[in-house]
Design a protein around this motif. Structure first.
Motif, PDB file in Angstrom:
ATOM      1  N   VAL A  77       3.179  -9.129  -1.645  1.00 30.86           N
ATOM      2  CA  VAL A  77       3.217  -7.944  -0.794  1.00 30.86           C
ATOM      3  C   VAL A  77       4.615  -7.830  -0.212  1.00 30.86           C
ATOM      4  CG1 VAL A  77       2.215  -6.738   1.176  1.00 30.86           C
ATOM      5  CG2 VAL A  77       0.789  -8.283  -0.200  1.00 30.86           C
ATOM      6  N   LEU A  78       5.319  -6.758  -0.532  1.00 31.35           N
ATOM      7  CA  LEU A  78       6.666  -6.525  -0.012  1.00 31.35           C
ATOM      8  C   LEU A  78       6.603  -5.522   1.134  1.00 31.35           C
ATOM      9  CD1 LEU A  78       8.822  -6.276  -3.263  1.00 31.35           C
ATOM     10  CD2 LEU A  78       8.747  -8.166  -1.632  1.00 31.35           C
ATOM     11  N   VAL A  79       7.264  -5.842   2.236  1.00 27.42           N
ATOM     12  CA  VAL A  79       7.260  -4.993   3.431  1.00 27.42           C
ATOM     13  C   VAL A  79       8.690  -4.882   3.949  1.00 27.42           C
ATOM     14  CG1 VAL A  79       4.889  -5.617   4.068  1.00 27.42           C
ATOM     15  CG2 VAL A  79       6.799  -6.966   4.938  1.00 27.42           C
ATOM     16  N   PRO A  80       8.981  -3.850   4.767  1.00 30.56           N
ATOM     17  CA  PRO A  80      10.365  -3.641   5.196  1.00 30.56           C
ATOM     18  C   PRO A  80      10.808  -4.443   6.412  1.00 30.56           C
ATOM     19  CG  PRO A  80       9.008  -1.792   5.875  1.00 30.56           C
ATOM     20  CD  PRO A  80       8.137  -2.678   5.054  1.00 30.56           C
ATOM     21  N   ALA A 130       6.331 -10.780   2.167  1.00 30.59           N
ATOM     22  CA  ALA A 130       7.740 -11.052   2.427  1.00 30.59           C
ATOM     23  C   ALA A 130       8.564  -9.775   2.532  1.00 30.59           C
ATOM     24  CB  ALA A 130       8.318 -11.941   1.315  1.00 30.59           C
ATOM     25  N   THR A 131       9.697  -9.907   3.219  1.00 36.70           N
ATOM     26  CA  THR A 131      10.738  -8.889   3.139  1.00 36.70           C
ATOM     27  C   THR A 131      11.587  -9.211   1.905  1.00 36.70           C
ATOM     28  OG1 THR A 131      12.106 -10.222   4.643  1.00 36.70           O
ATOM     29  CG2 THR A 131      10.801  -8.438   5.618  1.00 36.70           C
ATOM     30  N   ASP A 155       4.369  -1.959   0.537  1.00 36.25           N
ATOM     31  CA  ASP A 155       3.861  -1.341   1.755  1.00 36.25           C
ATOM     32  C   ASP A 155       5.016  -0.674   2.489  1.00 36.25           C
ATOM     33  OD1 ASP A 155       2.130  -0.571   3.719  1.00 36.25           O
ATOM     34  OD2 ASP A 155       2.032  -2.511   4.702  1.00 36.25           O
ATOM     35  N   GLU A 156       4.775   0.533   3.001  1.00 36.46           N
ATOM     36  CA  GLU A 156       5.819   1.318   3.686  1.00 36.46           C
ATOM     37  C   GLU A 156       7.029   1.509   2.771  1.00 36.46           C
ATOM     38  OE1 GLU A 156       5.361   2.710   6.528  1.00 36.46           O
ATOM     39  OE2 GLU A 156       4.086   1.485   7.818  1.00 36.46           O
ATOM     40  N   ALA A 157       6.775   1.975   1.561  1.00 38.74           N
ATOM     41  CA  ALA A 157       7.848   2.109   0.573  1.00 38.74           C
ATOM     42  C   ALA A 157       8.934   3.065   1.031  1.00 38.74           C
ATOM     43  CB  ALA A 157       7.268   2.575  -0.759  1.00 38.74           C
TER      44      ALA A 157
END
Length: 422
Positions: A77-80, A130-131, A155-157
């Motif tokens: 899961v990639l997040v900003p 992770a970021t 997430d939050e692309a």
């Protein structure tokens, strides 16, 4: 519709019930079933819509028993932001508690030492949140391999692209196997987001939840006319008059966050700044103290406008108006969550009235500009040019992307000749 009708396992249904969720939100109703079926998703939903559960539940159900001697992550899961990484990780860990097999969830972000994160990967992991930057650091240190990832969540692309993560995203994608499931969540479908989706997704199910479908956020919006120099005094009076236990106050810059927080402390309030230049330890401590009501006020930049879920936050204050109307939506969405009432206040000075009118227009709201006794606005609003000869972007209230350029300002000052007609 109930969660049990979505095809979730009994263990996950028990976990959802324990977290206090009785019925799925619209984004969960539409996204969970196709995600469980292995389809790619292109999903659009605003803040507070429940999209973390919409991808966390299928992610956990689709995990395979990890029989490797050293576990390799099956889901990424990639997040900003750091705060969103921690929040998403907490949700996945809470849901995983009821699963029959042990699931290791690892959360990684920058701003802290990488060594403890590398140590935590001894023996491997199942799910990584992770970021992008810190994830690539771990890969570069050979602490983590991504060639077994079967499910990728962005997430939050839109926010990731706004923050300039495009190059890092491309590097991460190169580390992943070509055959995988992709769940793509974004509040908006900007050209950059659409282009990334076209590259990333295969025959996706498109899920769009508009404001009318979402569970209504009970947010009362108000605007108060006040001179710039009196905003801090007004904020102190409102805190005392209404006995708000907590308030999240948004400002434009990290410098303003420090100054306003200091003034509030001198006025007798417990207040701390929150911005991207603080250490991760300090940011975590501020949020913890705020959630436990050891702090009355957090003065934040827009780093806090997304991803923060603070239960029972009664009021959000736009001390400085946001640069874009989209940021206004995300800011006020920090209150009025989970069906609880909330209040969003905006301070409007004479110099920001034009910008406030644009926010109203684009948000399709019209609010009375109130006055508070003793704080009536005295400053005179600057004239707004409506001439057809005005340089492009003049008189727009400062909306991001519509400000006059440096050349426009020089033309207006007579330093450069007027722009040639088209």
């Amino acid at each position: 519709m109930t969660f049990s009708s979505l095809g979730l396992s009994p263990a996950l249904l028990a976990a959802v019930a324990q977290l206090g969720h009785s019925r799925p939100t619209p984004i969960q109703q539409e996204a969970i079933a196709p995600a469980l079926a292995g389809r790619d998703l292109l999903s659009s939903a605003q803040t507070g819509s429940g999209k973390t559960l919409a991808f966390a539940l299928p992610l956990l159900q689709r995990l395979q028993p990890n029989t490797r001697r050293v576990r390799q992550p099956q889901a990424l899961v990639l997040v900003p932001t750091r705060e969103l990484a921690a929040q998403v990780g907490e949700v996945i860990q809470a849901l995983a508690q009821k699963l029959p097999q042990r699931v290791k969830v690892s959360v990684f972000f920058g701003g802290v030492s990488i060594n403890p994160q590398m140590m935590s990967l001894r023996g491997g992991t199942d799910v990584v949140v992770a970021t992008p930057g810190r994830l690539l650091d771990l890969v570069a240190h050979n602490a983590l391999k991504l060639d077994a990832v079967a499910l990728l969540v962005l997430d939050e692309a839109d926010r990731m692209l706004d923050l300039g993560f495009a190059d890092e995203l491309a590097q991460v994608l190169m580390q992943l196997p070509a055959q995988r499931q992709n769940l793509f969540f974004s509040a908006t479908f900007s050209p950059g987001v659409t282009a990334l989706a076209n590259t990333l997704l295969h025959d996706p199910v498109r899920v769009e939840v508009d404001a009318a479908q979402q569970q209504p956020m009970e947010i009362i919006q108000r605007a108060i006319a006040v001179d710039t120099a009196k905003r801090t005094q007004l904020l102190r009076q409102l805190m005392q008059q209404h006995a708000w236990p907590r308030a999240l106050v948004f400002v434009a810059t990290k410098f303003a966050a420090e100054i306003v927080a200091d003034k509030l402390r001198k006025g007798g309030l417990t207040a701390e700044p929150f911005h991207g230049e603080l250490s991760q330890g300090k940011r975590t401590q501020v949020l913890t103290d705020f959630k436990l009501e050891r702090l009355q006020v957090v003065v934040a930049t827009d780093v806090a406008a997304r991803g923060l879920d603070i239960v029972g936050l009664p009021v959000v204050v736009n001390f400085d108006l946001p640069r874009s109307t989209q940021d206004y939506t995300h800011r006020i969405g920090r209150t009025g969550r989970a069906g609880e009432p909330g209040l969003a206040l905006s301070f409007v000075s004479s110099s920001t009235q034009a910008h406030w009118r644009l926010i109203e227009k684009r948000q399709q709201v019209q609010l009375e500009l109130e006055s508070v006794p003793g704080f009536e606005a005295q400053d005179v609003a600057p004239p707004v040019s409506t001439s057809a000869d005005a340089p492009a972007g003049m008189g727009n209230g400062g909306v991001k992307g519509l400000r006059p350029s440096k050349k426009d300002k020089l033309r207006a000052a007579g330093v450069l000749p007027p722009k040639a007609p088209a």
